[in-house]
Design an enzyme around this catalytic site. Sequence first.
Site, PDB file in Angstrom:
ATOM      1  N   ASP A  95       0.860  -1.172   0.000  1.00 44.87           N
ATOM      2  CA  ASP A  95       0.000   0.000   0.000  1.00 44.87           C
ATOM      3  C   ASP A  95       0.904   1.231   0.000  1.00 44.87           C
ATOM      4  O   ASP A  95       2.017   1.202   0.525  1.00 44.87           O
ATOM      5  CB  ASP A  95      -0.884  -0.030   1.250  1.00 44.87           C
ATOM      6  CG  ASP A  95      -1.944   1.052   1.255  1.00 44.87           C
ATOM      7  OD1 ASP A  95      -2.006   1.838   0.285  1.00 44.87           O
ATOM      8  OD2 ASP A  95      -2.706   1.111   2.224  1.00 44.87           O
ATOM      9  N   ASP A 268      -8.120  -7.068   1.187  1.00 49.69           N
ATOM     10  CA  ASP A 268      -7.178  -7.222   2.290  1.00 49.69           C
ATOM     11  C   ASP A 268      -7.765  -6.607   3.547  1.00 49.69           C
ATOM     12  O   ASP A 268      -8.632  -5.727   3.474  1.00 49.69           O
ATOM     13  CB  ASP A 268      -5.859  -6.513   1.982  1.00 49.69           C
ATOM     14  CG  ASP A 268      -5.977  -5.006   2.184  1.00 49.69           C
ATOM     15  OD1 ASP A 268      -5.566  -4.510   3.257  1.00 49.69           O
ATOM     16  OD2 ASP A 268      -6.511  -4.321   1.291  1.00 49.69           O
ATOM     17  N   CYS A 306     -13.860 -26.779  10.405  1.00 50.61           N
ATOM     18  CA  CYS A 306     -12.564 -26.249   9.980  1.00 50.61           C
ATOM     19  C   CYS A 306     -11.478 -27.306  10.111  1.00 50.61           C
ATOM     20  O   CYS A 306     -11.449 -28.075  11.078  1.00 50.61           O
ATOM     21  CB  CYS A 306     -12.200 -25.022  10.816  1.00 50.61           C
ATOM     22  SG  CYS A 306     -10.636 -24.248  10.341  1.00 50.61           S
ATOM     23  N   CYS A 308      -8.087 -26.412   9.882  1.00 55.02           N
ATOM     24  CA  CYS A 308      -6.811 -25.711  10.068  1.00 55.02           C
ATOM     25  C   CYS A 308      -5.981 -26.394  11.151  1.00 55.02           C
ATOM     26  O   CYS A 308      -6.466 -27.265  11.889  1.00 55.02           O
ATOM     27  CB  CYS A 308      -7.052 -24.248  10.423  1.00 55.02           C
ATOM     28  SG  CYS A 308      -7.579 -23.954  12.134  1.00 55.02           S
ATOM     29  N   CYS A 311      -7.602 -26.129  14.673  1.00 55.63           N
ATOM     30  CA  CYS A 311      -8.783 -26.956  14.897  1.00 55.63           C
ATOM     31  C   CYS A 311      -8.455 -28.443  14.893  1.00 55.63           C
ATOM     32  O   CYS A 311      -9.139 -29.233  15.550  1.00 55.63           O
ATOM     33  CB  CYS A 311      -9.857 -26.633  13.855  1.00 55.63           C
ATOM     34  SG  CYS A 311     -10.616 -25.003  14.098  1.00 55.63           S
ATOM     35  N   HIS A 337      -6.007 -19.757  12.799  1.00 56.36           N
ATOM     36  CA  HIS A 337      -7.379 -20.174  12.468  1.00 56.36           C
ATOM     37  C   HIS A 337      -8.117 -19.105  11.672  1.00 56.36           C
ATOM     38  O   HIS A 337      -8.728 -19.409  10.640  1.00 56.36           O
ATOM     39  CB  HIS A 337      -8.164 -20.492  13.738  1.00 56.36           C
ATOM     40  CG  HIS A 337      -9.630 -20.626  13.479  1.00 56.36           C
ATOM     41  ND1 HIS A 337     -10.203 -21.758  12.948  1.00 56.36           N
ATOM     42  CD2 HIS A 337     -10.644 -19.728  13.631  1.00 56.36           C
ATOM     43  CE1 HIS A 337     -11.503 -21.568  12.787  1.00 56.36           C
ATOM     44  NE2 HIS A 337     -11.792 -20.347  13.199  1.00 56.36           N
TER      45      HIS A 337
END
Length: 373
Positions: A95, A268, A306, A308, A311, A337
Amino acid sequence: MSSITYELIHQDKNSGARRGVIHTPHGDIQTPIFMPVGTLATVKSITPEELKNDINAQIILANTYHLYLRPGQDIVKKAGGLHKFMNWDKPILTDSGGFQVFSLSSLRKITEEGVKFSSHLDGKKLLFTPESVIKTEEDLGADIIMAFDECCPYPSTYEYTKKSMERTTRWAARCKEAHKKQNQGLFGIIQGGFYKDLRKKSAEDLIALDFPGYAIGGISVGEPKEEFLEILNYTAPLMPENKPRYLMGVGTPDYLIEAAIAGIDMCDCVLPTRLARHGTALTSKGKVVIRNATYEKDFERLDEECNCYTCRNYSRAYIRHLVKTNEILGIRLLSMHNLYFLTNLMERVRIEIENDNLLNFKNKFYKKYGYSK
């Protein structure tokens, strides 16, 4: 020929959503995509290896303003650019720092030359111009860099917004003139606040400058959701179909889905790691404030749907214990997560676009998550 190109794979037959690929010097980006924010050349508490292997991040965002202040563009350049400095071999977007200049610096003066302001760190007087910002972004070495713009506060008068938008366009032209590095793609930022005629004028003028990509700036800045959606759905179709479309500063699940429906390719936000630092998880059934006492003896995974790292390996009770005792691991596990949740959501969105089913998916997701339509 720009180093950044867009390839359309499929257009959803029932919405403006599009499935595509952005080609960059450091790899392809499957879109629509959520980009984790690594403001200071790091996504807070997460290693680059975890971002790639566990979270499946395709691109991350770093911030010119903050890196200009610390550690300084010269140090990053001597290190070989951001990719080598932070050990990240996938695409990076920087940015311009325009939003930070206007939001973090209370003492500032905007002129045609640029913006004079005081550092939020030590009060040092600084000057950002389109030319100086482009020089900094070239030294940082990201694949995609953003033009220097002014983000109007919400609400702003028509007169102020018009003046700001026109100056942003002139600054964009100066950014393009100053930009010489061929392996970077410079994106223009459409401004105009919440006035449709100004948005249209901004888009037309920036498209005439022929940037390799375009962003929508100046929304998701505190306005009601209805106004956000109105300007998003008005502005997105004004953007070129053959170039990447980026909606800046958006990261809630509903806004990401709405952005995809409108035809946006990239979003984003700092939200996933910020929520994690406050002990909150994004789950398939809505937010879970893991600090709450109800989870003290809850030995189930954070989100039953989930897969991930967090998890697969840890319970709500354990994560709550970490958060309540201020253990760093608690923030890390929640951050992993939340980031995975959003990158996985966008992977699902891409599949639904390919099947012309995104609107149906949205309705089901909203119902389960607890959003109103």
